[in-house]
Enzyme design. Structure first.
Site, PDB file in Angstrom:
ATOM      1  N   PHE A 149      38.924  37.789  39.268  1.00 22.28           N
ATOM      2  CA  PHE A 149      39.129  36.502  39.603  1.00 22.28           C
ATOM      3  C   PHE A 149      39.634  35.435  38.610  1.00 22.28           C
ATOM      4  CE2 PHE A 149      35.242  35.932  37.140  1.00 22.28           C
ATOM      5  CZ  PHE A 149      35.438  34.680  36.917  1.00 22.28           C
ATOM      6  N   ARG A 177      37.298  36.864  45.302  1.00 20.70           N
ATOM      7  CA  ARG A 177      36.625  35.396  45.188  1.00 20.70           C
ATOM      8  C   ARG A 177      37.675  34.422  45.335  1.00 20.70           C
ATOM      9  NH1 ARG A 177      33.392  37.036  40.036  1.00 20.70           N
ATOM     10  NH2 ARG A 177      32.611  39.077  40.779  1.00 20.70           N
ATOM     11  N   CYS A 281      39.438  36.196  29.533  1.00 16.72           N
ATOM     12  CA  CYS A 281      39.106  37.222  28.792  1.00 16.72           C
ATOM     13  C   CYS A 281      39.489  37.134  27.484  1.00 16.72           C
ATOM     14  CB  CYS A 281      40.026  38.386  29.374  1.00 16.72           C
ATOM     15  SG  CYS A 281      41.760  37.947  29.253  1.00 16.72           S
ATOM     16  N   GLU A 382      28.711  40.245  27.563  1.00 16.14           N
ATOM     17  CA  GLU A 382      29.928  39.206  27.909  1.00 16.14           C
ATOM     18  C   GLU A 382      29.227  38.118  28.989  1.00 16.14           C
ATOM     19  OE1 GLU A 382      32.876  40.862  30.232  1.00 16.14           O
ATOM     20  OE2 GLU A 382      34.387  39.413  29.504  1.00 16.14           O
TER      21      GLU A 382
HETATM   22  P1  NAD Z   1      35.174  42.617  38.285  1.00 14.71           P
HETATM   23  O1  NAD Z   1      35.220  44.121  37.230  1.00 14.71           O
HETATM   24  O2  NAD Z   1      33.925  42.342  38.721  1.00 14.71           O
HETATM   25  O3  NAD Z   1      36.491  42.907  39.200  1.00 14.71           O
HETATM   26  C1  NAD Z   1      37.513  43.243  39.064  1.00 14.71           C
HETATM   27  C2  NAD Z   1      38.159  43.933  40.221  1.00 14.71           C
HETATM   28  O4  NAD Z   1      37.454  45.218  40.523  1.00 14.71           O
HETATM   29  C3  NAD Z   1      38.191  43.219  41.570  1.00 14.71           C
HETATM   30  O5  NAD Z   1      39.464  43.217  42.166  1.00 14.71           O
HETATM   31  C4  NAD Z   1      36.910  43.800  42.311  1.00 14.71           C
HETATM   32  O6  NAD Z   1      37.064  43.597  43.598  1.00 14.71           O
HETATM   33  C5  NAD Z   1      36.736  45.152  41.700  1.00 14.71           C
HETATM   34  N1  NAD Z   1      35.703  45.369  41.952  1.00 14.71           N
HETATM   35  C6  NAD Z   1      34.311  45.114  41.514  1.00 14.71           C
HETATM   36  N2  NAD Z   1      33.347  45.693  41.532  1.00 14.71           N
HETATM   37  C7  NAD Z   1      33.773  47.166  41.718  1.00 14.71           C
HETATM   38  C8  NAD Z   1      33.261  48.407  42.226  1.00 14.71           C
HETATM   39  N3  NAD Z   1      31.682  48.408  42.180  1.00 14.71           N
HETATM   40  N4  NAD Z   1      33.798  49.255  42.457  1.00 14.71           N
HETATM   41  C9  NAD Z   1      35.406  49.314  42.594  1.00 14.71           C
HETATM   42  N5  NAD Z   1      35.750  47.776  42.470  1.00 14.71           N
HETATM   43  C10 NAD Z   1      35.204  46.771  42.039  1.00 14.71           C
HETATM   44  O7  NAD Z   1      35.544  41.685  37.418  1.00 14.71           O
HETATM   45  P2  NAD Z   1      35.765  40.019  37.561  1.00 14.71           P
HETATM   46  O8  NAD Z   1      34.216  39.411  37.392  1.00 14.71           O
HETATM   47  O9  NAD Z   1      36.563  39.709  38.729  1.00 14.71           O
HETATM   48  O10 NAD Z   1      36.636  39.378  36.362  1.00 14.71           O
HETATM   49  C11 NAD Z   1      35.998  39.217  35.076  1.00 14.71           C
HETATM   50  C12 NAD Z   1      36.121  40.336  34.195  1.00 14.71           C
HETATM   51  O11 NAD Z   1      37.390  40.802  33.956  1.00 14.71           O
HETATM   52  C13 NAD Z   1      35.361  40.045  32.807  1.00 14.71           C
HETATM   53  O12 NAD Z   1      34.801  41.020  32.295  1.00 14.71           O
HETATM   54  C14 NAD Z   1      36.591  39.774  32.043  1.00 14.71           C
HETATM   55  O13 NAD Z   1      36.591  39.864  30.538  1.00 14.71           O
HETATM   56  C15 NAD Z   1      37.617  40.776  32.463  1.00 14.71           C
HETATM   57  N6  NAD Z   1      39.004  40.575  32.186  1.00 14.71           N
HETATM   58  C16 NAD Z   1      39.707  41.206  31.272  1.00 14.71           C
HETATM   59  C17 NAD Z   1      40.890  41.014  31.092  1.00 14.71           C
HETATM   60  C18 NAD Z   1      41.840  41.994  29.959  1.00 14.71           C
HETATM   61  O14 NAD Z   1      42.958  41.489  30.015  1.00 14.71           O
HETATM   62  N7  NAD Z   1      41.084  42.720  29.279  1.00 14.71           N
HETATM   63  C19 NAD Z   1      41.746  40.011  31.680  1.00 14.71           C
HETATM   64  C20 NAD Z   1      40.960  39.216  32.544  1.00 14.71           C
HETATM   65  C21 NAD Z   1      39.672  39.363  32.936  1.00 14.71           C
END
Ligand code: NAD
Length: 494
Positions: A149, A177, A281, A382
């Site tokens: 998101f 979201r 991130c 985190e």
């Molecule tokens: P998230 O892991 O909850 O969701 C990411 C994606 O996975 C979404 O599209 C979501 O629908 C899907 N998802 C969520 N739960 C799932 C499940 N149980 N099974 C399958 N798919 C699922 O992450 P978020 O809250 O949307 O974003 C924040 C996180 O992303 C933080 O941990 C942040 O550090 C990370 N992030 C990392 C980077 C990077 O470059 N390393 C960049 C941006 C965000």
């Protein structure tokens, strides 16, 4: 209430979806739309459209692909304000910050405009008598991106311009979201001349993600999100025979040495910790104050944290907006409480903040915790909110040890006037992206983005040259003209 649909084969569609999830305006706490959640059959429909489109797009000329990217880039400039406001309305970040992510995403489109150069193979003349060798790369087919998101434009843009410019067709599963900007992106691609079925958006939750991971006609999956889901996606996707790149969570440390300009360092730490309400991130969530830098740094940080103006993202006076959901707000409040219980000193406490006229918004103020130690939850988790934890260290070597013991390795920074310390730091720290007096060292589009350890599962960073490699497969061709007599011995150069 407005329903956000999928985009499949060049048109907005509900396909066979009936389930929905609420989409909120974090500044008011009110629901502003409902997003459709795809079933596995909807993913099948999108894959069928993308597979059909690949038959011609995979053979399209480099000039045609570049032409679409140039046109798309111009449309992104034209629609920047509209895109930024949509992001702010669903994510909560301030509009100027949303513009920043649009620009960083657009830079990947600009890199993709140069696809003809980036995809060039190489040629070796006369490797043996009358024999030449050349190589080239071909697209994989249908590929998919699953995104978080916190950067609803920038992170998907790390993927689709690269995938499409290299000749693949693409299915995006954005975060449920803040899904609205992806629909506008799809329309802009169509306006730029991209054929139907090359870029598709399937909204959804775990059901859609699992259908993507298991689908036999999807060749590769790019994922960015939290580490547990990155591990899950990598495991399930690779078990299904796909190429998977999976970027995970982070706990980014900024080391401040006593010889640094502390006012400068504190200003940058404040912006990097609390900008976008800490939901980046590459946000700095840990400051490592070395030796005598500590007390003075904490004093300046405290002053600057109290000066951060918190308000709706659409108010130009706001430095920082709300967090994305009520659950995220509670996670931040609990993290500060646990930090205090476990012995951290709460220098600035953002838990009680309310914003006049926005009492139901998901607001939480900046919090500064001092004397945090690596055994505390506030250090280990985190938090992904506006909380900056200060850890004290005796030396630069101890600071490096702390960072290297952390399971994450996304970004880190050092603030110092010493070239020797900065050089040692960048060589010894086990982190993928490093800033020297730069707090958020997000690489430009012509480098690649990716952390180490639990911040990157698998071995493939994203966009730039690594993106070209990820979305293509190589062929090496050995050619002999004219024909010479066959020999029975094993071929060697002669
Ligand atoms: P998230 O892991 O909850 O969701 C990411 C994606 O996975 C979404 O599209 C979501 O629908 C899907 N998802 C969520 N739960 C799932 C499940 N149980 N099974 C399958 N798919 C699922 O992450 P978020 O809250 O949307 O974003 C924040 C996180 O992303 C933080 O941990 C942040 O550090 C990370 N992030 C990392 C980077 C990077 O470059 N390393 C960049 C941006 C965000």
């Amino acid at each position: 209430m407005h329903t956000i649909e999928h985009w499949i084969n060049g048109t907005a569609t509900a396909a066979g979806s009936t389930r929905t999830a609420p989409v909120y305006d974090p500044a008011t706490g009110r629901q502003r739309a409902a997003v459709l959640l795809a079933e596995a059959s909807d993913v099948d429909t999108a894959v069928a459209a993308a597979s059909k489109a690949f038959e011609s797009w995979g053979n399209s000329s480099l000039s045609r692909r570049a032409k679409v990217m140039f046109a798309f880039r111009e449309l992104l400039v034209k629609h920047e304000d509209e895109l930024a406001r949509i992001i702010s309305g669903e994510h909560g970040k301030v509009v100027d910050d949303a513009r920043g992510e649009i620009v960083r995403g657009r830079e990947v489109v600009e890199y993709a405009c140069g696809i003809a150069d980036a995809l060039k193979g190489s040629f070796s003349d006369q490797v043996s008598r009358d024999v030449d060798v050349h190589n080239f790369r071909q697209p994989l087919g249908v590929v998919a991106g699953i995104t978080p998101f916190n950067f609803p434009i920038m992170v998907p843009s790390w993927m689709h311009p690269m995938a499409i410019a290299t000749g693949n067709t693409f299915i995006l599963k954005p975060s449920e979201r803040d899904p609205s900007v992806s629909a506008l992106y799809a329309e802009l691609y169509a306006e730029a001349g991209l054929p139907e079925g090359v870029f598709n958006v399937v909204n959804g939750d775990k059901v859609a993600v699992d259908a993507i991971l298991d689908h036999p006609d999807i060749a590769a999956v790019s994922f960015v999100g939290s580490t547990p889901i990155a591990k899950y996606v990598h495991e399930r996707g690779t078990a299904a025979g796909k190429r998977v790149q999976a970027l995970g969570g982070a706990k980014n440390h900024a080391v401040v040495l006593p010889d640094a300009d502390l006012e400068y360092a504190a200003g940058h730490l404040t912006a990097a910790a609390f900008g976008s309400a800490g939901q980046r991130c590459m946000a700095i969530s840990v400051g490592v104050a070395v030796g005598p830098a500590g007390d003075k740094l904490v004093e300046i940080l405290g002053r600057k944290a109290r000066e951060v103006k918190v308000g709706p993202g659409t108010d130009p006076a706001s430095d920082m907006g709300p967090v994305v959901t009520q659950a995220a707000r509670e996670r931040v409040v609990n993290a500060v409480a646990r930090g205090a219980e476990q012995g951290a000193s709460v220098v600035v406490d953002g838990r009680g903040l309310t914003v006049a006229g926005h009492e139901d918004g998901f607001f939480v103020g900046p919090s500064l915790l001092d004397r945090v130690t690596p055994d505390m939850q506030a250090y280990q988790e985190e938090i992904f909110g506006p909380v900056l934890a200060i850890v004290r260290a005796g030396s630069v070597d101890e600071a490096i040890e702390i960072i290297n013991a952390n399971p994450y390795g996304n970004g880190t920074a050092i603030f110092t006037a010493s070239g020797e310390a900065a050089r040692r730091f960048q060589r010894e720290v086990k982190v993928g992206m490093i800033g020297v007096n730069v707090p958020i060292p997000v690489p430009m589009s012509y480098y690649s983005f990716g952390g180490w350890k639990d911040s990157l599962i698998g071995d493939s960073p994203i966009h730039g040259p690594e993106g070209i490699r990820f979305y293509t497969r190589a062929k090496v061709v050995t050619t002999r003209w004219p024909h010479t007599e066959a020999a029975f011995n094993f071929p060697t150069a002669n």
